[in-house]
Design an enzyme around this catalytic site. Structure first.
Site, PDB file in Angstrom:
ATOM      1  N   LYS A 266       0.782  -1.257  -0.099  1.00 28.58           N
ATOM      2  CA  LYS A 266       0.152   0.193  -0.029  1.00 28.58           C
ATOM      3  C   LYS A 266       0.869   1.268   0.016  1.00 28.58           C
ATOM      4  CE  LYS A 266      -4.171  -1.687   2.094  1.00 28.58           C
ATOM      5  NZ  LYS A 266      -5.056  -1.527   3.388  1.00 28.58           N
TER       6      LYS A 266
ATOM      7  N   ASP B  60      -9.985   3.072   1.759  1.00 29.44           N
ATOM      8  CA  ASP B  60     -10.194   2.398   3.244  1.00 29.44           C
ATOM      9  C   ASP B  60     -10.941   3.540   3.951  1.00 29.44           C
ATOM     10  OD1 ASP B  60      -9.430  -0.059   3.068  1.00 29.44           O
ATOM     11  OD2 ASP B  60      -7.350   0.214   3.471  1.00 29.44           O
TER      12      ASP B  60
END
Ligand code: NAP
Length: 269
Positions: free
Chosen positions: A65, A100
């Site tokens: 990420k 997210d």
């Protein structure tokens, strides 16, 4: 046919393929969602290869990420968070998003919880960063508490500087912080595959909404304690769902069929 996918290592237990494919099926979109497991350290090569092969969109999970930031143009929130979990190849360079963060906000909205007042985010890893930046950006006052207290302080300082009001604390501060809080987010791994809570039950109260990022099990000890205290509870599958919904909508330009994607996800949890 459009190809979407996920890069991570490992990815074998990912719930994203059935969730996204339920969405394509429902809308009649000719697309496939595939998982890829590049070697650790090969994040940039993986993104460049996907672009070369004509992949339309990628989700990104651990451990890539942060590293994919070198291969994309992150949107402002992803740049602040310092992590990307969704890449859209419609632009050159590809655009990186952190869904997210929007997943947290949309999961709350789904349950009628408005992002107002005071939030306590327990945890300062990837999920904690996304939650803290998202909630501060929405206008909440954010308290970050973490086992390693200096990580909470560092994260809160970054949030306070760029996104909104935030302060960092050790875990021991959580019960007193909750007295005046509207929202508690568990962004630690405590409770995952174990019957343990990161917060003592007697610190929870009926004026709280409690979002647990942990989704395995779906009903954690924290959520059971929160329900017993009369709090509004939101399980981690809602956050997982809405990070996927947001990616789906960015990629396809269509409203995601949330109910169908939710059913596909929950049938596998
Ligand atoms: P991470 O970056 O590794 O961070 C882990 C966090 O948990 C850190 O704050 C760590 O504290 C804390 N922690 C670990 N063990 C602890 C313990 N025994 N006591 C207190 N704190 C402890 O992981 P992550 O990616 O943020 O993920 C955290 C959780 O969120 C996982 O369960 C993950 O599955 C879940 N998650 C869910 C979603 C969703 O969509 N629902 C999305 C992302 C993540 P230290 O800093 O002190 O080590």
């Amino acid at each position: 046919m459009d190809v979407y996918g996920l890069i991570g290592n490992p990815v074998e237990h990912s719930l994203s393929p059935p969730m996204h494919e339920a969405g394509y099926d429902h809308l009649g979109i000719d697309a496939k969602y595939v998982t890829f497991e590049p070697p650790r350290g090969a994040a940039v090569e993986a993104v460049e290869s996907a672009a070369t092969l004509g992949v339309a969109g990628l989700n990104v999970t651990i451990p890539f990420k942060q590293a994919v930031l070198d291969a994309v143009d992150p949107d402002p929130l992803a740049a602040q968070i310092g992590a990307v979990n969704t890449i859209d190849f419609a632009t050159d360079p590809p655009t990186g998003y952190n869904t997210d963060a929007s997943g947290v906000v949309r999961a709350l909205e789904h349950h009628g919880v408005t992002c107002e007042g005071v939030a306590v985010v327990v945890g300062a890893g990837g999920a904690g960063r996304a939650a803290a930046f998202a909630l501060a950006t929405e206008g909440m006052t954010v308290h970050v508490a973490n086992r390693t207290a200096e990580k909470a302080t560092t994260l809160a300082a970054a949030v306070d500087e760029t996104a909104g009001s935030a302060a960092g604390h050790p875990l021991s501060a959580v019960p007193s912080l909750l007295d005046d809080a509207d929202l508690l987010v568990n962004a630690t791994s405590v409770g995952m595959d174990e019957d343990r809570s990161p917060v003592s039950a007697d610190a929870l109260h009926a004026d709280l909404a409690v979002l647990d990022a942990v989704y395995s099990p779906i009903e954690t000890r924290l959520l059971r304690d929160a329900a017993a205290a009369g709090a509004t509870t939101i399980d981690g599958a809602w956050m997982l769902l809405y990070q996927g919904v947001e990616a789906f909508e960015r990629w396809t330009g269509r409203d995601a069929p949330v109910a169908e994607m939710n059913a596909a996800l929950r049938s596998r949890l």
